[in-house]
Design a protein around this motif. Structure first.
Motif, PDB file in Angstrom:
ATOM      1  N   ALA A  77      28.430  33.820  22.289  1.00 29.74           N
ATOM      2  CA  ALA A  77      28.648  34.013  23.727  1.00 29.74           C
ATOM      3  C   ALA A  77      28.906  32.689  24.455  1.00 29.74           C
ATOM      4  N   GLY A  78      28.906  31.588  23.711  1.00 27.63           N
ATOM      5  CA  GLY A  78      29.231  30.288  24.312  1.00 27.63           C
ATOM      6  C   GLY A  78      28.078  29.620  25.025  1.00 27.63           C
ATOM      7  N   LEU A  79      26.857  30.074  24.766  1.00 26.29           N
ATOM      8  CA  LEU A  79      25.709  29.505  25.484  1.00 26.29           C
ATOM      9  C   LEU A  79      25.008  28.384  24.729  1.00 26.29           C
ATOM     10  N   LEU A  80      24.959  28.498  23.428  1.00 27.04           N
ATOM     11  CA  LEU A  80      24.112  27.597  22.634  1.00 27.04           C
ATOM     12  C   LEU A  80      24.893  27.069  21.435  1.00 27.04           C
ATOM     13  N   GLN A  81      25.032  25.759  21.361  1.00 24.12           N
ATOM     14  CA  GLN A  81      25.675  25.204  20.168  1.00 24.12           C
ATOM     15  C   GLN A  81      24.784  25.447  18.961  1.00 24.12           C
ATOM     16  N   PRO A 306      28.553  14.496  20.483  1.00 23.15           N
ATOM     17  CA  PRO A 306      28.824  15.650  19.614  1.00 23.15           C
ATOM     18  C   PRO A 306      28.680  15.313  18.134  1.00 23.15           C
ATOM     19  N   GLU A 307      29.117  14.109  17.760  1.00 21.06           N
ATOM     20  CA  GLU A 307      29.060  13.751  16.332  1.00 21.06           C
ATOM     21  C   GLU A 307      27.610  13.709  15.848  1.00 21.06           C
ATOM     22  N   MET A 357      20.887  23.339  25.556  1.00 22.11           N
ATOM     23  CA  MET A 357      21.587  24.210  24.609  1.00 22.11           C
ATOM     24  C   MET A 357      23.007  23.712  24.344  1.00 22.11           C
ATOM     25  N   ARG A 358      23.533  22.996  25.292  1.00 26.26           N
ATOM     26  CA  ARG A 358      24.892  22.454  25.172  1.00 26.26           C
ATOM     27  C   ARG A 358      25.075  21.447  26.297  1.00 26.26           C
ATOM     28  N   GLY A 368      27.569  17.782  22.581  1.00 25.20           N
ATOM     29  CA  GLY A 368      26.303  17.163  22.238  1.00 25.20           C
ATOM     30  C   GLY A 368      25.186  17.896  22.961  1.00 25.20           C
ATOM     31  N   THR A 369      23.998  17.283  22.975  1.00 26.97           N
ATOM     32  CA  THR A 369      22.866  17.900  23.678  1.00 26.97           C
ATOM     33  C   THR A 369      22.130  16.830  24.469  1.00 26.97           C
TER      34      THR A 369
END
Lengths: 482, 179
Positions: A77-81, A306-307, A357-358, A368-369
């Motif tokens: 749903a695009g909420l949590l990586q 992100p990496e 979460m993102r 990333g977070t």
């Protein structure tokens, strides 16, 4: 448990007073002795060894790869990586409460499920999300003047609390927090062997103590430091004896910069947990320290980019393996003929706080977070701790879950999950949706600390208070073995 | 603000770098460097005697509050220094490698004549000022002199004198601590 005849020998009695075999089981079985010894215990002569290990993972871990995971539908749903891409499993505690658990941690820790408890939904701070600030508040309370570990350690050992890594040193009782790692201890032993060993009976040592004592009589800060110096001189003989009695494996290679081998850093190899546990157990066994805390080097969880966020599942797996190894070492290493170190040590594992979460405006597969101090997980095990439980919850566990107004005020962009309010009477998370964030409604780290204080018999006057309140942070009763 | 953030929160040891620098400025060679910690302790232990450490942009003075470990390290440092000088008592070439010529002269005089310190009271005062300067009040000088006099029978050689006189001055709390 040790069995005993009615009469006890002088050796047994003295053994029970010290660090050797005997201890609580023995005392508990001797009713006639128990009462006077309880008095001695309150006077500082603890008869029952109770050690403390604290593992503080550096940089704030992501609970969604730990014991507060979310189903993949949140990712879809695009909420949590979720760079792991694997569905979590349900982890149900012996108390019937459950949480989603990531395979990043379950594979290593499942064999120890009954040994440790998970406390989720720990509100670390409602207003701060800086690493050192929140860590300092957790370790030393909101006022940051009293680190909790020296209170657990008491005054029975020359080193009190040994720590490895960058911890808050500003607390009033920071004198009792000593940075020392195995390499430092080995260097010290070598130096003592080759000369320069303090000798408290020497005229020089006595003269220096007297000069420090003379200075200590004044009212100022220098005199306060001199009082600590006097205590340092007075304890140095005991310290040297105990340091020299340690049995440690040879040192690992020094860090490239040649400086103190204390600071964590990205890219460093993780501290060898075998070596760390050996060091901690030796400090405990020899009576050199009662608390040992570590920020393991090389496990750096501050994955904003992100990496690095993509590597977070591996970090959590390494953390779980670290803790699993530590639990195994605790259980497998005998303290005496009847008890392992697990029987005598309380273990607490935590990180500064959790992560978002993102990141906003980033695609979910390249995000990333960031920091999330509205939530955390703490794992506890060992002496006086009931294992196998799941306590507390965070919110935002499904797509359709309504978030509280309190949550939305703190996190209007819905990037975080947050601790749920907690009912300290029933020991369960509440389901209501508070309009305002009131810290007394949540499990805070202060409650974890007060629960530890209770387990260690720390006087209630030290128990932490809720923010802007005279009320003590409530205990997590379910965690405590009676 | 940066200076405030890095200021030590409480009184305690000056730290090994400050102590090294002060000692070097007083008795070290003019064109060389005397770093006591580097010379007598392994690097793993330096930071445990009080030092500035940084972590993610925050710098703090750590391990400066006196406790058994850092107190014992200062003791070990200064007694090791004194033992080294005592072991090489009379070896001007060796001492000259890391000490100021004027201080070497003082050490050599003490080494050659076991009664050097007792022949002239001003010699002890001069030695104290070489080491402690005016960091400590006069009462500390008199206490130090009294202590050395009380131990005179046990100091049969110049080397014995150095083993006792140097650490009993350099470990004075006024010298080691800062408010």
């Amino acid at each position: 448990m040790m069995g005993h005849a009615k009469g006890i020998t002088r050796r047994e009695f003295l053994g029970a007073l010290g660090w050797g075999a005997g201890g609580a089981a023995f005392l508990g079985s001797q009713v006639s002795w128990a009462r006077p010894l309880a008095g001695l215990a309150s006077a500082g002569l603890r008869s029952d060894p109770h050690f403390f290990l604290h593992v503080l993972f550096d940089g704030a871990w992501d609970q969604s790869y730990g014991f507060d995971a979310r189903p993949l539908e949140m990712t879809r749903a695009g909420l949590l990586q979720n760079y792991l891409g694997t569905e979590p499993s349900l982890w149900t505690g012996a108390n019937g409460q459950a949480t989603w658990a990531s395979p990043a941690v379950t594979s290593a820790l499942a064999p120890y499920k009954s040994d440790f408890s998970v406390v989720n939904g720990v509100l670390m701070s409602a207003s701060q999300d800086d690493h050192l600030e929140v860590a300092a508040q957790a370790l030393a309370g909101a006022s940051k003047i009293e680190n909790f570990m020296p209170l657990l350690a008491g005054s029975h050992t020359p080193l009190g609390t040994v720590q490895m890594g960058f911890f808050s040193s500003d607390a009033r009782n920071a004198t009792e927090l000593v940075d020392l790692d195995p390499n430092g201890a080995l260097a010290l032993m070598e130096k003592y062997r080759s000369g320069g060993r303090p000798d408290p009976s020497s005229p020089l040592h006595r003269f220096l103590t007297a000069r420090a004592d003379a200075l200590s009589q004044g009212p100022g800060s220098l005199s306060a430091a001199a009082r600590e110096l006097v205590a340092g001189f007075e304890r140095s003989g005991d310290l040297v004896d105990k340091i020299q009695s340690l049995r440690l494996t040879p040192p690992s290679p020094p860090p490239p910069n040649g400086g103190p081998d204390l600071l964590p850093g990205a890219g460093d190899p993780p501290v060898d947990v075998e070596r760390f546990s050996e060091f901690a157990f030796e400090l405990f066994r020899r009576g050199a320290a009662r608390c040992v805390a570590i920020r393991p080097r090389g496990l750096f969880f501050d994955t904003h980019a992100p990496e690095s966020a993509a590597g977070h599942p591996k970090l959590m797996t390494q953390a779980a393996e670290y803790v699993a190894t530590l639990l195994k070492k605790l259980k497998d290493t005998p303290f005496d003929s009847t008890r392992s170190f697990f029987d005598l040590t309380t273990l607490v594992v935590s990180s500064e706080f959790s992560r978002t979460m993102r990141q906003e405006n980033a695609p979910l597969d390249k995000t990333g977070t960031d920091h999330n101090a509205l939530c955390n997980s703490v794992w506890l095990a060992g002496k006086r701790i009931r294992g196998g439980l799941v306590i507390g919850e965070s919110d935002f566990r499904s797509l359709t879950e309504a978030l509280s107004p309190a949550h939305l005020r703190k996190d209007p962009r819905r990037l975080k999950f947050m601790a749920r309010p907690f009912d300290f009477v029933t020991g369960r998370a509440r389901t209501d949706l508070p309009a305002e964030l009131k810290t007394e409604d949540y499990i805070g780290f202060d409650s974890v600390v007060n629960t530890l204080y209770c387990a260690y018999g720390v006087d209630v006057s030290h128990h932490r208070k809720l923010a802007r309140s005279a009320t003590r942070a409530p205990l997590l009763d379910a965690l405590l073995k009676t | 603000l940066a200076a405030l953030a890095s200021a030590p929160a409480q009184a305690g040891f000056r730290g090994y770098e400050a102590v090294d620098a002060i000692v070097a400025s007083r008795i070290g060679p003019e064109n060389g460097q005397l770093a006591l910690s580097e010379r007598y302790l392994p690097s793993t232990l330096w930071g445990l005697m009080g030092s500035y450490q940084s972590n993610r942009g925050e710098t703090r003075f750590v391990n400066g509050r006196p406790q058994a470990l850092n107190t014992s390290l200062y003791y070990t440092l200064m007694t090791s220094f004194a033992a080294d000088l005592a072991q090489h008592c009379g070896d001007a070439a060796y001492l000259g490698e890391f000490l100021h010529p004027a201080f070497v002269e003082t050490i050599m005089a003490a080494c050659v004549d076991a009664d050097w310190a007792w022949k002239d009271e001003t010699r002890l005062t001069a030695l104290w000022l070489d080491l402690v300067s005016y960091d400590a009040p006069y009462e500390e000088l008199t206490a130090w002199r009294d202590f050395l006099h009380s131990q005179r029978a046990a100091m049969r050689t110049g080397a014995d004198f150095l083993r006792l006189a140097l650490p009993s001055a350099l470990l004075n709390p006024y010298f080691l601590l800062r408010p």
